[in-house]
Design a protein around this motif. Sequence first.
Motif, PDB file in Angstrom:
ATOM      1  N   ILE A   1       0.801  -1.137   0.165  1.00  0.00           N
ATOM      2  CA  ILE A   1       0.179   0.104  -0.185  1.00  0.00           C
ATOM      3  C   ILE A   1       0.621   1.198  -0.277  1.00  0.00           C
ATOM      4  O   ILE A   1       1.851   0.443   0.407  1.00  0.00           O
ATOM      5  CB  ILE A   1      -1.236  -0.373   1.181  1.00  0.00           C
ATOM      6  N   ASP A   2       0.331   2.215  -0.279  1.00  0.00           N
ATOM      7  CA  ASP A   2       0.929   3.472  -0.624  1.00  0.00           C
ATOM      8  C   ASP A   2       1.594   4.301   1.030  1.00  0.00           C
ATOM      9  O   ASP A   2       0.971   3.867   2.076  1.00  0.00           O
ATOM     10  CB  ASP A   2      -0.369   4.316  -0.518  1.00  0.00           C
ATOM     11  N   PRO A   3       3.135   4.345   1.147  1.00  0.00           N
ATOM     12  CA  PRO A   3       3.513   4.690   2.367  1.00  0.00           C
ATOM     13  C   PRO A   3       2.998   4.916   3.458  1.00  0.00           C
ATOM     14  O   PRO A   3       3.513   5.539   4.395  1.00  0.00           O
ATOM     15  CB  PRO A   3       5.058   4.902   1.854  1.00  0.00           C
ATOM     16  N   ALA A   4       2.322   6.386   2.137  1.00  0.00           N
ATOM     17  CA  ALA A   4       1.315   7.448   3.540  1.00  0.00           C
ATOM     18  C   ALA A   4       0.590   7.023   4.081  1.00  0.00           C
ATOM     19  O   ALA A   4       0.072   7.286   5.225  1.00  0.00           O
ATOM     20  CB  ALA A   4       1.044   8.809   2.556  1.00  0.00           C
ATOM     21  N   ILE A   5       0.181   5.869   4.064  1.00  0.00           N
ATOM     22  CA  ILE A   5      -1.619   5.263   4.839  1.00  0.00           C
ATOM     23  C   ILE A   5      -0.875   4.483   5.932  1.00  0.00           C
ATOM     24  O   ILE A   5       0.840   3.607   5.986  1.00  0.00           O
ATOM     25  CB  ILE A   5      -1.088   3.561   3.287  1.00  0.00           C
ATOM     26  N   VAL A   6      -0.571   4.275   7.178  1.00  0.00           N
ATOM     27  CA  VAL A   6      -0.346   4.127   8.063  1.00  0.00           C
ATOM     28  C   VAL A   6      -0.562   2.651   7.864  1.00  0.00           C
ATOM     29  O   VAL A   6      -0.251   1.342   8.435  1.00  0.00           O
ATOM     30  CB  VAL A   6      -0.513   5.084   9.163  1.00  0.00           C
ATOM     31  N   ALA A   7      -1.989   2.480   8.556  1.00  0.00           N
ATOM     32  CA  ALA A   7      -2.583   1.181   8.011  1.00  0.00           C
ATOM     33  C   ALA A   7      -4.200   1.369   7.327  1.00  0.00           C
ATOM     34  O   ALA A   7      -4.659   2.007   7.367  1.00  0.00           O
ATOM     35  CB  ALA A   7      -3.056   0.992   9.771  1.00  0.00           C
ATOM     36  N   THR A   8      -4.498   0.175   7.998  1.00  0.00           N
ATOM     37  CA  THR A   8      -5.741  -0.197   6.782  1.00  0.00           C
ATOM     38  C   THR A   8      -7.368  -0.696   8.172  1.00  0.00           C
ATOM     39  O   THR A   8      -5.853  -1.723   8.509  1.00  0.00           O
ATOM     40  CB  THR A   8      -6.566  -1.064   6.113  1.00  0.00           C
ATOM     41  N   HIS A   9      -8.081   0.232   8.190  1.00  0.00           N
ATOM     42  CA  HIS A   9      -9.238  -0.426   9.616  1.00  0.00           C
ATOM     43  C   HIS A   9     -10.214  -1.192   9.051  1.00  0.00           C
ATOM     44  O   HIS A   9     -10.928  -0.367   7.527  1.00  0.00           O
ATOM     45  CB  HIS A   9      -9.264   0.444  10.334  1.00  0.00           C
ATOM     46  N   TRP A  10     -10.885  -1.875   9.626  1.00  0.00           N
ATOM     47  CA  TRP A  10     -12.292  -2.497   9.321  1.00  0.00           C
ATOM     48  C   TRP A  10     -13.348  -2.053  10.446  1.00  0.00           C
ATOM     49  O   TRP A  10     -13.183  -2.297  11.287  1.00  0.00           O
ATOM     50  CB  TRP A  10     -12.610  -3.723   9.259  1.00  0.00           C
ATOM     51  N   LEU A  11     -13.961  -0.364  10.283  1.00  0.00           N
ATOM     52  CA  LEU A  11     -14.630  -0.372  11.902  1.00  0.00           C
ATOM     53  C   LEU A  11     -15.889   0.281  11.974  1.00  0.00           C
ATOM     54  O   LEU A  11     -16.234   0.393  10.358  1.00  0.00           O
ATOM     55  CB  LEU A  11     -13.922   1.644  11.750  1.00  0.00           C
TER      56      LEU A  11
END
Length: 156
Positions: A107-117
């Motif tokens: 994933i893009d390095p600007a993204i720290v993490a993805t979450h399902w919220l």
Amino acid sequence: MTASSLPTSARPIIHSTVACVIQHNGRFLMVEEAKGRANTVFNQPAGHIELGEGPVAAIQREVQEETAWQVALTGYLGLYVFHTPEGETFHSHGFTGVPERLLPTAIDPAIVATHWLTRDEIVALATEQRLRSPLVLKRIDDAQSNRHFPLAVIHE
């Protein structure tokens, strides 16, 4: 006087962007971004439309770059216009989609993490002022109320 007759420094800044509400099992796919801030912020997968690209192609690219998910777009939420206190204007095309498959890509390095919220978790982030913009919750609410249009309204 038109905007094009103004000096470059006085011309309004208008951004053309896309964002996608992706829902699965009562949760929404969100990205956590650092973007040079003290605290991270949360957003739907989103980004700028690049030169030569239409909104549909842009959102499919942005979702893959920011989450590594391939999605099936299911609807068009419409055009959201947002004015920042700094004088910038965003024309943001909102989409809905469902996840199809997780791709084996970074994933893009600007993204720290993805979450399902859940929506409640996103509301809690809004209370803490951790959403990238007020449009994040607005798009979710519009998607949940089935306020969308067929993708055929977009002519690329």
